[in-house]
Design an enzyme around this catalytic site. Structure first.
Site, PDB file in Angstrom:
ATOM      1  N   GLN A  45      45.004  36.211  43.796  1.00 14.61           N
ATOM      2  CA  GLN A  45      44.814  35.225  44.561  1.00 14.61           C
ATOM      3  C   GLN A  45      43.697  34.069  43.771  1.00 14.61           C
ATOM      4  OE1 GLN A  45      44.368  36.462  48.506  1.00 14.61           O
ATOM      5  NE2 GLN A  45      46.677  35.946  48.928  1.00 14.61           N
ATOM      6  N   LEU A  54      39.607  43.092  48.519  1.00  9.51           N
ATOM      7  CA  LEU A  54      38.902  41.971  47.508  1.00  9.51           C
ATOM      8  C   LEU A  54      38.943  40.662  48.560  1.00  9.51           C
ATOM      9  CD1 LEU A  54      41.327  42.945  44.663  1.00  9.51           C
ATOM     10  CD2 LEU A  54      38.621  43.598  44.676  1.00  9.51           C
ATOM     11  N   ASN A  85      35.375  37.088  46.881  1.00  8.68           N
ATOM     12  CA  ASN A  85      36.725  37.099  47.533  1.00  8.68           C
ATOM     13  C   ASN A  85      37.880  36.435  46.660  1.00  8.68           C
ATOM     14  OD1 ASN A  85      37.963  34.888  48.808  1.00  8.68           O
ATOM     15  ND2 ASN A  85      36.380  34.981  50.417  1.00  8.68           N
ATOM     16  N   CYS A  86      39.096  37.016  46.728  1.00 10.39           N
ATOM     17  CA  CYS A  86      40.273  36.469  45.948  1.00 10.39           C
ATOM     18  C   CYS A  86      41.375  36.194  46.897  1.00 10.39           C
ATOM     19  CB  CYS A  86      40.574  37.597  44.930  1.00 10.39           C
ATOM     20  SG  CYS A  86      39.234  38.524  44.065  1.00 10.39           S
ATOM     21  N   VAL A  87      41.171  35.314  47.891  1.00  8.78           N
ATOM     22  CA  VAL A  87      42.018  35.149  48.998  1.00  8.78           C
ATOM     23  C   VAL A  87      42.862  33.839  48.300  1.00  8.78           C
ATOM     24  CG1 VAL A  87      40.666  33.580  50.363  1.00  8.78           C
ATOM     25  CG2 VAL A  87      42.600  34.803  51.469  1.00  8.78           C
TER      26      VAL A  87
END
Lengths: 430, 347, 77
Positions: free
Chosen positions: A116, A213, A245-247
């Site tokens: 993401q 993550l 974060n990797c949203v």
């Protein structure tokens, strides 16, 4: 608590033999930055290589996959240092004086961590949607040691970016700022005396904490392990909250967003005029219903305890966090605290679907950052920093997103910060 | 080349007459009539009303199927690039006709359609299905409505994609479209919050989906003991309309006692409603408010009792918000008086 | 208006001609009627027949109160 921010306008970034800020130009010696970045166990253990590049507004440059964006800052007076509990020792920040290298940013990119990360285009239609097409970007392209586990890699990249930003921020310590602004909020009694009669307003700041993550850190604490708590708004300006974060790229709050939280900035604009900006309440977005209920209960309880008249609630991410958003709205509205929500929408590519996963008739005041499903065509750029290898698989992309000519057909989701739910942008939808 | 437009209007805007002529059947005329001329003026030759269809509002409401068939046949023959209906402002049946006839043209013939009306017009319930321009609540708003509709109509005829509703000036239709605001989201949020704190008007950027439904009331197994009240939006009032309830856009409601009346008589009662032909209701007000039948049922023991008071409003052009307020008030009175069942009649 | 009355707990039967509007405004028990200017009558009929028609329609309404409904229902007449 009172903090002075001294803004040093950065007008250009150049590679050089030295590292310095002179006459608004940031000179960067990549080797020196790298040396500092590598003085960390995780970075040493998990990052095989770090390369630097520079991307400037208007250039035909695409940066991808982008993980985080960080603004260089340095604490010049007062307790603690930037990114307390992570880079600096744990100490309450948010008072004294901090210098900001305004107009530039550190961008971490390189081999994908999760799925993401995002895209930053420095020109063309994509540039209109990301705030980081307007910053002078020092880009770090990182490569993990083979066999590094995802979460170790994520942590190492996070530390690498923060350390680079800290190193560059330090260059502004003795530079005279171009502008100095003061931000101050008051204790309860003091606020009532100084600003009698003004409505008491808080900022209920929701942090993405889904795990896997999708995490946010407060003074070094993983925020999924907290219950709702209070923060002076100025603490955020010193890096009390940072992104791990990797949203979805479009609506994750990068560390840059946390440092330059627009809700905090706009509430300060009205502070002492039409409102008394009391404080921030931070809460999380966990994956269990019991956590959601507990956290929203606590957030509402704190709001009541502080006798707030109104709160702005900002979300991060989408889907089940919409349920947290609505709980935060409903629980406050039901106790007479007026709410305005900031969210974004996933209304489908045709815009016809239900935008939010949860709704309530009590959510009468909503600001939207736009429909993240909107399809956009990003024409090819002359230069790619990072790699296009992951365009088809990062959120917002699809098999075939990347065209043979290097152009990209994808949803707005793919662009870093495009539908930010702190209200960083002008993008909206009706 | 000029785009061909077919325009639908009612008897009033065709200058045939008001309510007394609302029964007229559909009629096809060449060129522009009434508001169509205002559209032509805006288009300056880029598009032109080639045919105008005129239909009485009551005719449409009571013969919807036939009216639609006739309109579709004419539109099909004219092969227009665009079909426009109205604007209907706050005329309820005209708005209903505009929306429904436009929907039929869109779905049956696949021709782009556009109408215009006041947001609270019952016809606006179809705004998700038929593109509508929001107008003022009376024909005085024509000067603003015509350019807005002409501009959007031309865009439709050209097949250009629509911008967000607030940019292109149509009623939000459930299709979310991105656009850039003048100020960033956080600033908009703070402004909205301050307005909300001060109880000032503000417009949410994402209206919550329509959830205003009420649970159906519980069934009453034995009506022979129930107290039944009558309410109406048909404007039945004592002869002479002593409380001066407005014939349109009413500002208050009426509460009248029917103790001792076995039936409503033409001598004692009338309608104050301005939106339908009053002749029949004035000749026999029981046609709107069936006091006569309910009295008989009371005698027969089919119902326990007919409540001695009824509540009356004029639905015509009355804002939804006002109607709601009226009903909230009299609902409390009904509750207090021990009423168990309400028959609401509408015209 | 139907909703506001039903909201306080009193069941409502809505008698109206344009039933789609009634559905949109949220009535739950709906009895279709004759025509807009005379929902509960028909001037072309003899007075006795017209009365019988009205009696029939109102009977339907009374009957509708006795029938439990879960959702918006338009009753056959």
């Amino acid at each position: 608590m009172k903090l002075e921010l001294g803004f040093i306008e950065i007008k250009d970034v150049q590679f050089s033999n030295e590292c310095a800020v002179k006459d608004g130009i940031l000179y960067v010696n990549p080797d020196q930055v790298k040396e500092f970045v590598y003085e960390n166990d995780d970075v040493r253990q998990y990052l095989k290589s770090i390369n630097f590049d520079i991307a400037k507004p208007g250039e035909s440059v695409r940066i991808t996959p982008v993980k985080d964006v960080i603004e260089p800052r340095v604490k010049v007076e007062g307790p603690g240092g930037v990114f307390p509990g992570v880079i600096s020792k744990v100490d309450t920040v948010g008072s004294g004086r901090t210098h900001v290298l305004r107009g530039c940013a550190v961008v971490t990119a390189g081999k994908i961590v999760g799925f993401q990360e995002g895209i930053i285009d420095m020109t063309g239609p994509g540039a209109d949607y990301t705030p980081f097409s307007k910053t002078l970007n020092v880009v770090m392209i990182v490569e993990p040691v083979e066999g590094t586990k995802q979460h170790d890699y994520e942590r190492a990249v996070r530390f690498a970016g923060l350390r680079a930003a800290t190193f560059l921020g330090e260059l502004g310590r003795n530079v005279t700022p171009d502008e100095v602004k003061t931000f101050e909020t008051y204790g309860i009694k003091e606020g009532l005396e100084k600003l009698p009669g003004l409505p008491r307003v808080g900022y209920l700041h929701m942090l993405q904490t889904q795990g896997l993550l999708h995490d946010t850190y407060v003074y070094g604490v993983d925020a999924k392990k907290i219950v709702a708590t209070l923060l002076n708004p100025t603490e955020t300006m010193d890096g009390a909250i940072l992104s791990g974060n990797c949203v979805s790229a479009c609506d994750k709050n990068t560390t840059y967003h946390h440092l330059n939280n627009p809700v905090v900035a706009e509430l300060f604009e009205e502070h002492g005029k039409s409102i008394n900006y009391v404080c921030n309440i931070i809460t999380n977005e966990n994956v269990y219903l019991a956590d959601k209920q507990r956290s929203s209960d606590w957030a509402a309880k704190l709001a009541k305890l502080l006798d707030l008249d109104a709160v702005i609630v900002s979300e991060e991410g989408f889907g089940n966090p919409d349920a947290d958003l609505i709980m935060n709205c409903v629980k406050n509205e039901k106790q007479g605290i007026k709410t305005v929500l900031i969210t974004d929408e996933y209304a489908g590519q045709d815009g016809k679907s239900q935008s939010l996963a949860d709704v309530s008739p009590l959510a009468t005041a909503v600001v939207t950052g736009g429909n993240a499903n909107m399809v956009i065509n990003l024409p090819p750029m002359d230069k790619v920093i990072g790699t296009l290898d992951y365009v088809d698989i990062i959120a917002g992309g699809h098999a075939g997103s990347l065209q043979p000519d290097g152009s990209i057909d994808a949803e707005l989701q793919i662009i870093t910060g495009a539908t930010n739910e702190m209200g960083f942008n002008r993008l909206s939808a009706r | 080349m000029s785009f061909r437009v077919v325009h639908y209007i009612n008897q009033f805007f065709a200058n045939i007459g008001g309510e007394e002529m609302a029964h007229v059947a559909p009629e096809l005329r060449e060129g522009a009539v009434g508001p169509g001329m205002a559209f032509n003026q805006q288009w300056k030759g880029e598009a032109e009303v080639v045919k105008t269809i005129v239909c009485g509002d009551s005719y449409f409401a009571e013969h919807e199927k036939e009216a639609k068939e006739q309109v579709l046949a004419w539109v099909k023959e004219a092969k227009p690039d665009l079909f426009i209906a109205g604007p209907a402002f706050n005329a309820g049946r005209y708005g209903y006709a505009c929306a429904n006839v436009a929907l039929a043209v869109k779905t049956e013939l696949g021709i782009p359609v556009l109408t215009g009306m006041y947001v609270e017009n019952p016809g606006a319930d179809l705004k998700d299905k038929v593109l509508m321009v929001a107008t003022a609540n009376s024909a005085a708003g024509m000067r603003k409505a015509a350019p807005a509709m002409a501009k959007l109509g031309l865009k439709l005829a050209k097949g250009e994609p629509l911008a967000a509703s607030c940019v292109d000036g149509y009623m939000p239709n459930g299709v979310r479209v991105n656009f850039f605001e003048k100020e960033r989201g956080a600033k908009r949020a703070v402004k909205m919050l301050i307005a909300k704190i001060k109880d000032e008007a503000f417009v949410t950027e994402f209206p919550m989906p329509n959830f205003d439904r009420v649970e159906p009331g519980k069934a009453i197994p034995d009506m022979s003991k129930a107290v039944v009240a009558l309410c109406t939006s048909g404007g039945i009032v004592p002869k002479g309309n002593p409380d001066h309830i407005e014939s349109s856009s009413a500002s208050h409601y009426g509460e009248y006692d029917i103790t001792g009346w076995d039936a409503l008589t033409a001598e004692g009662w009338q309608t104050a409603h301005g939106g339908y032909d009053p002749v029949y209701a004035n000749a026999d007000p029981n046609r709107v408010l069936p006091v006569d039948v309910l009295r008989q049922m009371e005698k027969e023991g089919k119902i326990g009792k007919l409540h001695n008071k009824f509540y009356t409003t004029v639905g015509n052009g009355t804002a939804v918000a006002s109607s709601k307020k009226f009903a909230e008030e009299y609902a409390q009175k009904l509750l207090k008086d021990g009423v168990q069942a309400v028959i609401m009649t509408s015209t | 208006m139907v909703k506001e009355v039903e909201r306080v707990g009193i069941p409502v039967v809505h008698m109206c001609t344009i039933t789609p509007i009634s559905l949109t405004v949220g009535a739950n028990r709906i009895i279709p009627t004759i025509a807009i200017p005379y929902p509960l009558g028909n001037p072309t009929l003899e007075p006795a027949d017209e009365y019988a028609l009205r009696y029939k329609l109102v009977s339907k309404a009374i009957e509708a109160f006795t029938i439990p409904v879960e959702q918006q229902t338009v009753f056959d007449v």
